[in-house]
Enzyme design. Structure first.
Site, PDB file in Angstrom:
ATOM      1  N   LYS B  77       0.849  -1.205   0.000  1.00 13.95           N
ATOM      2  CA  LYS B  77       0.000   0.000   0.000  1.00 13.95           C
ATOM      3  C   LYS B  77       0.880   1.250   0.000  1.00 13.95           C
ATOM      4  CE  LYS B  77      -3.897   1.908   2.695  1.00 13.95           C
ATOM      5  NZ  LYS B  77      -4.716   1.726   3.911  1.00 13.95           N
ATOM      6  N   SER B 172      -9.532   1.727   3.403  1.00 12.59           N
ATOM      7  CA  SER B 172      -8.751   2.496   2.474  1.00 12.59           C
ATOM      8  C   SER B 172      -7.703   1.686   1.714  1.00 12.59           C
ATOM      9  CB  SER B 172      -8.055   3.637   3.212  1.00 12.59           C
ATOM     10  OG  SER B 172      -7.203   3.120   4.198  1.00 12.59           O
ATOM     11  N   SER B 196      -9.601  -0.608   7.612  1.00 10.91           N
ATOM     12  CA  SER B 196      -9.093  -0.383   6.263  1.00 10.91           C
ATOM     13  C   SER B 196      -8.454  -1.558   5.564  1.00 10.91           C
ATOM     14  CB  SER B 196      -8.086   0.772   6.274  1.00 10.91           C
ATOM     15  OG  SER B 196      -8.785   1.974   6.495  1.00 10.91           O
TER      16      SER B 196
END
Lengths: 456, 525
Positions: B77, B172, B196
């Site tokens: 990420k 996210s 997330s």
């Protein structure tokens, strides 16, 4: 006119003497090339985390113990937020809620009426000692409308020592700070050299009439020496008194001491009172300290700090050293102050005493009157003295054995001062300063003089 | 379902030379290219990845692979620092920012020979539940293009194309979830602050593990909420999550919030007997807005355990309903603090505004941050004001303690593990999702996941079944602190029971040659 009672408190920031910074591994060093001692954490690169430096904690514990504080076995770290170019993270990590040490005291001495022979001891309460980060330095280049930022100092460990408003004038403030400085230097927890920014003092000053509540206080910053501290405080007290007597008011503001003009001036307005939005520092668990009783059995001793262990290893504090000097050598208390006031002078004195038969009570005169005045005249430190303790002891031995007069000794000292490598004995022989002890020789010289006169 | 995919299949294939690290890497890179429309990746590090693959290949040739992860393509990420590879947090503030250091978790993966394919897309600074609010655009859920979804979804009108019907990946860590889901990598790192990792995992039909706070180092993870953030693990099966966990967990001297205890990596036993297990069903997780579909699935899952002999009990976590508000206060406060460093001075975007330092700061931050970030900063600063601190921040800390205690009580009462839904519904179409603002969405969507962050507990999403619309639905297990082994063991058992179907993606079929196995098996629903 009703009398005024001035009230002076101090906030002192002492840079911790350590190899690396409070929360990161970059080096601590004075006057290094700009931005050469900056770790990723110091530059606030995103994703970096603080790691507490053990040595800094030990320094704070030592200092707390030396100042008779209670050491908090659990203390916490907080973030203090404000935006400034020298504060990369937008916050400083400090200890606002629960600092590492609280409720201590510092004793210091003053001469009454400038007479060293009349010394009085005073005490100032230490509110707390907290660990916190130093900021970087920003230099405003008005010519080019730019600000230059050097982060070498950002993150260096500081001990903030807060002294309660128990002082009443510049002299007291100066004496208290001087004593703190000596203590820090003795402990080694800070080198506390004001000129190098290792010791910074802000003074909180107010005045009030007896029986009335404390007045509005101002904060005085930008004080660069102990001498200026006394002047700044006294000026500010005077300014406030005059202001109030003329019907004015005192603003709760920050003022800077201008050493050239010898006065305090309001600092650039920081847009009203700052709200620092304190918040616990989430990346640092509470700091837990142990003592002999609470120390867990099988804990990695690299990971724990034992307050008692540190206490046992504290060196003699200045007050104790002075007492010992007076007791051991029979010198006057005010002598002991001067000895400790000058870096290395006490050791010098003791070395001379060791190497000479002259009584310490007599040696001290040579140290404080002759050696010290030479040093001061030439702006030298004891370390830089061209006359070593060995040489001085040698000279004093000649005097003690009555091989020279004290006048002659002073002339020899003057010669030694040139640092040409000659021994006292060599100088005495060169300048024919020997005390003549031989009766017959003396008579012969006198006779020669008389005979010379008769010839005229 | 790829059981024990990494260890018994891919790693074995590499060891036996049936496929080389370079081939694996190339295939993934090709698949990334052909699934570009998913927008799962912000940066593809093709050159370095191939180089890493080559080096891995050398090791395999010498018969000296570094471990199970050697040569395995992974994605990270884009809020983890990667040295030499751009780290943007999907924000203008860090566009073009090249970090000089690797996050600890990234370093660990590289040290074990993993091949870093690239950085995945996210909501800006990890703020959001859809991966729709980053500067590089939204992430598309791969299932939007799956046969399963296409078959079930009927366009509402002729003009509405299938193209515009795509669904969100969740957030996210949507990019990481989509990357794993679409087979472009074998595992991905996400982050989890309020759900997330688990939430996008549920929407994308992959395993999403949130480890116990303090187990995995956060050094190098650009923080959202320091006291809740954890690196998250996204994989296609529970065994793989265990492998990743084993390679990442453990004390890091650079992160003072990691526990000191030694961590021993473990292989998951194949549990057959759940009769000694006590599963708790927290009634408060029957939250408003929970779809009847998921409710039914949750119930079915509970029955599954019951029928297999486990003790299934209803429990109560009474302070659950305060967790959203509590989270909002604490999160925004920490955000306001963490974002203070972005001033354009040392790194990142700097505005051209030169009038003064302050105006430069203000302009930089206005230009660099999106509305969501700025909104949270303003809220957070409000809560941290001296006159508000006790009322909001301290109060929220106290409520947080109550929420954490709810779990302590339940676990002390004999329950081993909690079973809850992960999301309120399956993935919403993007056009529908953006009708509500980020704050509203986050508040709604985080309700089932963020109590675990407040309490620091480990939790995992296990893909369970397909919804009526043909989209993945997952269920969540929450475990005791540092009892990941138990958590994952139960999750693995459950995974075996439900036999979640493999995504049927055109693009994947084209690039597959047997390493990605397709299995037609009875799905749970």
């Amino acid at each position: 006119l009703a009398p005024w009672i001035p009230v002076v408190g101090l906030e002192i920031h002492a840079q911790i003497s350590s190899n690396s910074k409070l929360f990161s591994g970059s080096q601590v060093q004075f006057a290094a090339p700009p931005n050469s001692l900056v770790s990723f954490f110091d530059a606030s690169l995103p994703g970096t985390l603080p790691v507490l430096n053990r040595r800094c904690v030990e320094a704070a514990v030592m200092t707390g113990l030396a100042l008779n504080c209670s050491i908090n076995k659990k203390s916490l770290f907080d973030r203090k937020h404000y935006f400034y170019a020298d504060l990369p993270a937008g916050y400083q990590i400090t200890q606002q809620r629960v600092p590492i040490a609280v409720n201590g005291s510092l004793s210091y001495s003053l001469c009454i009426d400038n007479k060293m022979s009349q010394m009085v001891t005073k005490t100032v309460r230490i509110k707390q000692i907290q660990l916190e980060q130093d900021s970087g330095k920003s230099l405003h280049d008005d010519a080019r409308s730019q600000t230059l930022v050097d982060l070498n100092r950002a993150g260096v460990g500081l001990m903030e020592v807060v002294m309660e408003p128990d002082m009443c004038c510049g002299e007291e403030a100066a004496a208290a700070v001087r004593e703190l400085q000596l203590i820090l230097q003795t402990l080694g927890s800070s080198q506390a050299v004001m000129a190098e920014g290792q010791l910074r003092v802000d003074a909180n000053v107010s005045v009030h009439h007896p029986g009335e509540p404390y007045g509005v206080r101002t904060e005085v910053k930008n004080i660069n020496s102990i001498r200026f501290l006394a002047k700044a405080v006294d000026y500010e007290i005077q300014r406030q008194i005059e202001e109030l007597e003329n019907g004015g008011i005192i603003l709760n503001e920050t003022r800077a001491y201008d050493s050239k003009l010898g006065c305090t001036v309001p600092m650039r307005d920081k847009e009203g009172k700052q709200d620092y939005r304190f918040m616990p520092e989430p990346n640092l668990p509470p700091l837990i300290l142990y003592d002999a009783k609470s120390l867990p059995a099988n804990m990695n001793h690299q990971q724990v700090i034992n307050i008692d262990w540190i206490h046992e290893r504290l060196p003699d504090l200045p007050r104790v050293r002075r007492e010992k000097l007076v007791e051991q050598y029979g010198i006057l208390p005010e002598h002991s102050f001067t000895l400790l006031n000058e870096d290395g002078l006490a050791e010098f004195f003791e070395n001379v005493v060791k190497q000479t038969q002259m009584k310490p009570k007599k040696v001290i005169g040579w140290i404080l009157n002759d050696l010290l005045s030479y040093l001061k005249e030439h702006s030298l430190t004891v370390k830089e003295s061209p006359v070593s303790s060995f040489l001085l002891a040698d000279l004093l031995n000649l005097l003690e054995k009555k091989e020279i007069s004290s006048t002659a000794a002073k002339r020899v000292l003057a010669e030694l001062w040139k640092g040409e490598g000659k021994t006292p004995l060599e100088i005495v022989k060169e300048q024919k300063l020997e005390l003549l002890q031989d009766q017959k020789e003396l008579e012969q010289i006198c006779q020669e003089v008389i005979d010379g006169q008769e010839d005229e | 379902v790829l059981k024990d995919g990494l260890r018994s299949q891919v790693s074995a294939a590499l060891k036996e030379g049936r496929v080389t690290p370079t081939e694996l890497c190339q295939r993934c890179l090709a698949l990334i290219k052909s699934t570009k429309f998913l927008n799962a990746y912000i940066t593809v590090a093709e050159e370095t990845a191939l180089k890493q693959a080559e080096e891995s290949e050398e090791r395999y040739k010498r018969g000296q692979p570094l471990g199970v992860l050697d040569g395995i393509p992974i994605a990270v990420k884009d809020n983890f620092n990667t040295a030499g590879i751009e780290t943007t947090c999907a924000s203008n503030m860090l566009k073009g920012y090249i970090s000089p250091y690797n996050a600890t978790v990234v370093q660990k993966l590289l040290d074990q020979g993993a091949v870093l394919l690239g950085k995945t897309n996210l909501d800006e600074f990890a703020m959001g539940s859809g991966s729709t609010d980053g500067v590089f655009g939204p992430v598309r859920n791969p299932w939007s293009y799956s046969k399963q979804y296409k078959e079930k979804s009927v366009p509402k009108s002729h003009s509405e194309s299938r193209e515009s019907n795509w669904v969100i990946a969740g957030g996210s860590s949507g990019g990481s979830a989509a990357a794993v889901s679409s087979f472009t990598c074998f595992a991905a790192l996400g982050s989890d602050t309020g759900g997330s990792t688990r939430s996008p995992a549920a929407h994308c039909g992959v395993v999403g593990l949130k480890p116990t706070y303090g187990l995995i180092s956060r050094h190098g993870l650009i923080p959202l909420v320091n006291s809740m953030d954890v690196p998250g693990i996204l994989t296609r099966c529970v065994d793989d999550a265990a492998v990743l966990l084993g390679s990442l967990a453990g004390h890091d001297p650079k992160d003072s919030t990691t526990i000191q205890d030694d961590f021993k990596p473990f292989e998951l036993p194949s549990l057959t007997d759940v009769s000694k297990l006590s599963v708790g069903i927290p009634k408060e997780y029957h939250a408003p807005g929970l779809s009847s579909e998921i409710l039914a699935l949750w119930s079915k899952a509970a029955d599954l355990f019951k029928n297999a002999g486990a003790k299934v009990v209803e429990v109560s976590l009474p302070h659950t309903r305060y967790s959203i508000v509590c989270y909002h206060v604490l999160c925004t406060a920490e955000v306001a603090s963490n974002m203070a460093r972005f001033d354009g001075l040392e790194y990142g975007h700097r505005s051209d505004m030169k009038d003064s330092t302050e105006s430069m700061y203000a302009a930089t931050r206005r230009e660099g941050f999106n509305d969501v970030v700025r909104g949270r900063i303003l809220s957070g600063n409000y809560f941290l004001l001296k006159q508000n601190y006790e009322k909001y921040f301290v109060k929220a800390q106290k409520v947080r303690r109550l929420i954490a205690n709810d779990f302590v009580k339940v676990f002390r009462g004999g329950v081993d593990i909690l079973l809850t839904p992960t999301t309120l519904s399956d993935a919403a179409p993007y056009t529908e999702f953006i009708q509500e603002d980020n704050r509203t969405r986050s508040a709604q969507d985080d309700i089932l996941t963020q109590a675990a962050n407040m309490a620091g507990l480990p939790a995992i999403n296990v893909p369970t079944a397909l919804s009526e619309r043909g989209l993945p639905v997952g269920l969540q297990f929450i475990g005791r602190s540092f009892q990941e082994k138990q958590l994952l063991t139960v999750a693995k058992w459950f995974e075996k029971q439900v036999q979640f179907p493999v995504i049927q993606l055109e693009e994947v079929k084209r690039h597959d040659n047997g390493v990605f196995q397709h299995q037609k098996s009875a799905s749970f629903s």
